[in-house]
Design an enzyme around this catalytic site. Sequence first.
Site, PDB file in Angstrom:
ATOM      1  N   GLY A  90      42.611 -19.261 -58.548  1.00  0.00           N
ATOM      2  CA  GLY A  90      41.626 -18.679 -59.452  1.00  0.00           C
ATOM      3  C   GLY A  90      42.169 -18.398 -60.842  1.00  0.00           C
ATOM      4  O   GLY A  90      42.859 -19.231 -61.455  1.00  0.00           O
ATOM      5  N   GLY A  99      43.940  -9.112 -57.184  1.00  0.00           N
ATOM      6  CA  GLY A  99      42.863  -8.155 -56.951  1.00  0.00           C
ATOM      7  C   GLY A  99      42.010  -8.586 -55.773  1.00  0.00           C
ATOM      8  O   GLY A  99      41.971  -9.769 -55.414  1.00  0.00           O
ATOM      9  N   THR A 114      38.182  -7.499 -53.460  1.00  0.00           N
ATOM     10  CA  THR A 114      36.949  -6.705 -53.385  1.00  0.00           C
ATOM     11  C   THR A 114      36.680  -6.351 -51.924  1.00  0.00           C
ATOM     12  O   THR A 114      37.035  -7.119 -51.009  1.00  0.00           O
ATOM     13  CB  THR A 114      35.726  -7.484 -53.917  1.00  0.00           C
ATOM     14  OG1 THR A 114      35.679  -8.755 -53.265  1.00  0.00           O
ATOM     15  CG2 THR A 114      35.796  -7.690 -55.428  1.00  0.00           C
ATOM     16  N   ASP A 128      33.244  -4.864 -51.001  1.00  0.00           N
ATOM     17  CA  ASP A 128      32.018  -4.290 -51.545  1.00  0.00           C
ATOM     18  C   ASP A 128      31.147  -3.615 -50.488  1.00  0.00           C
ATOM     19  O   ASP A 128      31.162  -3.980 -49.328  1.00  0.00           O
ATOM     20  CB  ASP A 128      31.176  -5.380 -52.225  1.00  0.00           C
ATOM     21  CG  ASP A 128      31.855  -5.972 -53.459  1.00  0.00           C
ATOM     22  OD1 ASP A 128      32.899  -5.446 -53.865  1.00  0.00           O
ATOM     23  OD2 ASP A 128      31.310  -6.951 -54.010  1.00  0.00           O
ATOM     24  N   GLN A 134      29.163  -1.145 -61.274  1.00  0.00           N
ATOM     25  CA  GLN A 134      28.385  -2.184 -60.574  1.00  0.00           C
ATOM     26  C   GLN A 134      27.914  -1.635 -59.235  1.00  0.00           C
ATOM     27  O   GLN A 134      28.690  -0.993 -58.511  1.00  0.00           O
ATOM     28  CB  GLN A 134      29.250  -3.429 -60.366  1.00  0.00           C
ATOM     29  CG  GLN A 134      28.575  -4.574 -59.612  1.00  0.00           C
ATOM     30  CD  GLN A 134      27.323  -5.084 -60.314  1.00  0.00           C
ATOM     31  OE1 GLN A 134      26.219  -4.570 -60.128  1.00  0.00           O
ATOM     32  NE2 GLN A 134      27.480  -6.094 -61.165  1.00  0.00           N
ATOM     33  N   GLN A 180      29.995  -1.207 -55.700  1.00  0.00           N
ATOM     34  CA  GLN A 180      31.429  -1.406 -55.989  1.00  0.00           C
ATOM     35  C   GLN A 180      32.104  -0.120 -56.487  1.00  0.00           C
ATOM     36  O   GLN A 180      32.871  -0.164 -57.452  1.00  0.00           O
ATOM     37  CB  GLN A 180      31.609  -2.495 -57.051  1.00  0.00           C
ATOM     38  CG  GLN A 180      31.407  -3.915 -56.539  1.00  0.00           C
ATOM     39  CD  GLN A 180      31.987  -4.961 -57.475  1.00  0.00           C
ATOM     40  OE1 GLN A 180      31.967  -4.796 -58.685  1.00  0.00           O
ATOM     41  NE2 GLN A 180      32.514  -6.038 -56.925  1.00  0.00           N
ATOM     42  N   TYR A 211      35.901  -0.776 -56.342  1.00  0.00           N
ATOM     43  CA  TYR A 211      36.395  -1.777 -57.305  1.00  0.00           C
ATOM     44  C   TYR A 211      36.227  -1.277 -58.745  1.00  0.00           C
ATOM     45  O   TYR A 211      37.146  -1.388 -59.569  1.00  0.00           O
ATOM     46  CB  TYR A 211      35.612  -3.073 -57.088  1.00  0.00           C
ATOM     47  CG  TYR A 211      36.053  -4.257 -57.907  1.00  0.00           C
ATOM     48  CD1 TYR A 211      37.141  -5.037 -57.525  1.00  0.00           C
ATOM     49  CD2 TYR A 211      35.358  -4.624 -59.062  1.00  0.00           C
ATOM     50  CE1 TYR A 211      37.525  -6.146 -58.271  1.00  0.00           C
ATOM     51  CE2 TYR A 211      35.738  -5.730 -59.812  1.00  0.00           C
ATOM     52  CZ  TYR A 211      36.823  -6.492 -59.406  1.00  0.00           C
ATOM     53  OH  TYR A 211      37.201  -7.579 -60.148  1.00  0.00           O
ATOM     54  N   PRO A 222      37.701  -9.406 -67.718  1.00  0.00           N
ATOM     55  CA  PRO A 222      36.872 -10.610 -67.611  1.00  0.00           C
ATOM     56  C   PRO A 222      35.448 -10.261 -67.194  1.00  0.00           C
ATOM     57  O   PRO A 222      35.225  -9.295 -66.461  1.00  0.00           O
ATOM     58  CB  PRO A 222      37.554 -11.421 -66.495  1.00  0.00           C
ATOM     59  CG  PRO A 222      38.881 -10.787 -66.264  1.00  0.00           C
ATOM     60  CD  PRO A 222      38.724  -9.353 -66.658  1.00  0.00           C
ATOM     61  N   TYR A 266      32.086 -12.529 -65.493  1.00  0.00           N
ATOM     62  CA  TYR A 266      32.009 -13.320 -64.265  1.00  0.00           C
ATOM     63  C   TYR A 266      32.600 -14.718 -64.493  1.00  0.00           C
ATOM     64  O   TYR A 266      32.145 -15.463 -65.353  1.00  0.00           O
ATOM     65  CB  TYR A 266      30.560 -13.401 -63.779  1.00  0.00           C
ATOM     66  CG  TYR A 266      30.139 -12.087 -63.146  1.00  0.00           C
ATOM     67  CD1 TYR A 266      30.216 -11.905 -61.773  1.00  0.00           C
ATOM     68  CD2 TYR A 266      29.721 -11.021 -63.940  1.00  0.00           C
ATOM     69  CE1 TYR A 266      29.876 -10.689 -61.195  1.00  0.00           C
ATOM     70  CE2 TYR A 266      29.373  -9.800 -63.374  1.00  0.00           C
ATOM     71  CZ  TYR A 266      29.450  -9.647 -62.005  1.00  0.00           C
ATOM     72  OH  TYR A 266      29.119  -8.444 -61.431  1.00  0.00           O
TER      73      TYR A 266
HETATM   74  P1  NDP Z   1      40.719 -14.780 -56.250  1.00  0.00           P
HETATM   75  O1  NDP Z   1      40.137 -14.067 -55.082  1.00  0.00           O
HETATM   76  O2  NDP Z   1      40.274 -16.177 -56.536  1.00  0.00           O
HETATM   77  O3  NDP Z   1      42.322 -14.772 -56.138  1.00  0.00           O
HETATM   78  C1  NDP Z   1      42.975 -13.573 -55.891  1.00  0.00           C
HETATM   79  C2  NDP Z   1      44.472 -13.778 -55.957  1.00  0.00           C
HETATM   80  O4  NDP Z   1      45.094 -12.508 -55.706  1.00  0.00           O
HETATM   81  C3  NDP Z   1      44.992 -14.732 -54.896  1.00  0.00           C
HETATM   82  O5  NDP Z   1      46.081 -15.465 -55.420  1.00  0.00           O
HETATM   83  C4  NDP Z   1      45.484 -13.790 -53.799  1.00  0.00           C
HETATM   84  O6  NDP Z   1      46.523 -14.330 -53.012  1.00  0.00           O
HETATM   85  C5  NDP Z   1      46.010 -12.644 -54.627  1.00  0.00           C
HETATM   86  N1  NDP Z   1      46.108 -11.395 -53.896  1.00  0.00           N
HETATM   87  C6  NDP Z   1      45.131 -10.740 -53.234  1.00  0.00           C
HETATM   88  N2  NDP Z   1      45.630  -9.618 -52.679  1.00  0.00           N
HETATM   89  C7  NDP Z   1      46.949  -9.597 -52.986  1.00  0.00           C
HETATM   90  C8  NDP Z   1      48.009  -8.711 -52.687  1.00  0.00           C
HETATM   91  N3  NDP Z   1      47.813  -7.604 -51.962  1.00  0.00           N
HETATM   92  N4  NDP Z   1      49.247  -8.999 -53.171  1.00  0.00           N
HETATM   93  C9  NDP Z   1      49.476 -10.114 -53.910  1.00  0.00           C
HETATM   94  N5  NDP Z   1      48.503 -10.986 -54.218  1.00  0.00           N
HETATM   95  C10 NDP Z   1      47.258 -10.731 -53.749  1.00  0.00           C
HETATM   96  O7  NDP Z   1      40.483 -13.824 -57.503  1.00  0.00           O
HETATM   97  P2  NDP Z   1      40.072 -14.181 -59.010  1.00  0.00           P
HETATM   98  O8  NDP Z   1      40.934 -15.247 -59.532  1.00  0.00           O
HETATM   99  O9  NDP Z   1      38.619 -14.313 -59.079  1.00  0.00           O
HETATM  100  O10 NDP Z   1      40.417 -12.779 -59.715  1.00  0.00           O
HETATM  101  C11 NDP Z   1      41.680 -12.519 -60.301  1.00  0.00           C
HETATM  102  C12 NDP Z   1      41.641 -11.140 -60.929  1.00  0.00           C
HETATM  103  O11 NDP Z   1      40.581 -11.091 -61.895  1.00  0.00           O
HETATM  104  C13 NDP Z   1      41.355 -10.021 -59.927  1.00  0.00           C
HETATM  105  O12 NDP Z   1      42.089  -8.879 -60.283  1.00  0.00           O
HETATM  106  C14 NDP Z   1      39.864  -9.774 -60.108  1.00  0.00           C
HETATM  107  O13 NDP Z   1      39.515  -8.480 -59.732  1.00  0.00           O
HETATM  108  C15 NDP Z   1      39.719 -10.012 -61.599  1.00  0.00           C
HETATM  109  N6  NDP Z   1      38.379 -10.344 -62.016  1.00  0.00           N
HETATM  110  C16 NDP Z   1      37.761 -11.472 -61.547  1.00  0.00           C
HETATM  111  C17 NDP Z   1      36.490 -11.784 -61.985  1.00  0.00           C
HETATM  112  C18 NDP Z   1      35.783 -13.014 -61.535  1.00  0.00           C
HETATM  113  O14 NDP Z   1      34.622 -13.191 -61.924  1.00  0.00           O
HETATM  114  N7  NDP Z   1      36.380 -13.895 -60.767  1.00  0.00           N
HETATM  115  C19 NDP Z   1      35.758 -10.920 -62.917  1.00  0.00           C
HETATM  116  C20 NDP Z   1      36.507  -9.779 -63.356  1.00  0.00           C
HETATM  117  C21 NDP Z   1      37.760  -9.516 -62.918  1.00  0.00           C
HETATM  118  P3  NDP Z   1      46.217 -15.299 -51.737  1.00  0.00           P
HETATM  119  O15 NDP Z   1      45.874 -16.633 -52.319  1.00  0.00           O
HETATM  120  O16 NDP Z   1      47.486 -15.311 -50.977  1.00  0.00           O
HETATM  121  O17 NDP Z   1      45.070 -14.697 -50.994  1.00  0.00           O
END
Ligand code: NDP
Length: 240
Positions: free
Chosen positions: A13, A84, A86, A88, A141, A144, A147, A177, A179
């Site tokens: 992501g 990060g 969620t 929810d 939100q 949430q 979150y 960010p 969405y």
């Molecule tokens: P994804 O769910 O696509 O990816 C999450 C990533 O975080 C994965 O690499 C996952 O690892 C890793 N992760 C989850 N839990 C842990 C943990 N405990 N320790 C280490 N790594 C962990 O998320 P996004 O790319 O969508 O989001 C990235 C960030 O951006 C987050 O903080 C999210 O809250 C924030 N965000 C995202 C938005 C969106 O629209 N997508 C909007 C606003 C904020 P693994 O692959 O091993 O599961």
Amino acid sequence: MTRVAIVTGGTRGIGEAISIALKNQGCTVIANYCGNDDKAKAFSISTGIATAKWDVGDHEACIDNCARIAAEHGSLDIVVNNAGVTRDGTLARMSFEDWNEVMRINLGGCFNMAKASFTGMRERGWGRIVNIGSINGQAGQYGQVNYAAAKSGIHGFTKALAQEGAKFGVTVNAIAPGYIDTDMVAAVPPAVLEKIVAKIPVGRLGHASEIARGVVFLCSDNAGFVTGSTMSINGGQHMY
Ligand code: NDP
């Protein structure tokens, strides 16, 4: 000089885009992840970026892994707190475990990684910490409270820590960010997503690369006067 960067949640992501963008700037990048070994392996093969598996909510694991990486590479200059999750649900349905897990990973992870890296950055006189917050930490939100509280906390954490780093060449900033088209947003029911996109003035979801470009700027030497700020990248959905 080659900067050494850790991107938490850096294999999927938004984090994946950030890892690649920092590598393209000449950084040595270590992409952290927690559970998805297959994705991490495929990411590492396709990008040549090293991965490291640990839970950012685990304080000792952050301390140990950052120390190991700093020892292996000579320093740790950039930390992007992107990991990060969620869990929810409305308050009525939300369990204490779902509250705690989101706080532990999303907000606790920022504390743990800062504890593991900030002192070294201050001693070396240069450092960059970028924390990934959220539009939902700014605006709230439905469903949430966990979150939104964790992400809102990230924005306060950023401003407070920035004051401790400013005199030492260490900047601390956040990106909020809107969405973005990642797995996290793919989990939102299509009908709900349609309503969300209708409220985004630019008329589409954001791309992970658009967040990564903001991170690259905040991590650059050119951004030395930018600290304690939150950069909103949300297609105009929330302006304040
Ligand atoms: P994804 O769910 O696509 O990816 C999450 C990533 O975080 C994965 O690499 C996952 O690892 C890793 N992760 C989850 N839990 C842990 C943990 N405990 N320790 C280490 N790594 C962990 O998320 P996004 O790319 O969508 O989001 C990235 C960030 O951006 C987050 O903080 C999210 O809250 C924030 N965000 C995202 C938005 C969106 O629209 N997508 C909007 C606003 C904020 P693994 O692959 O091993 O599961």
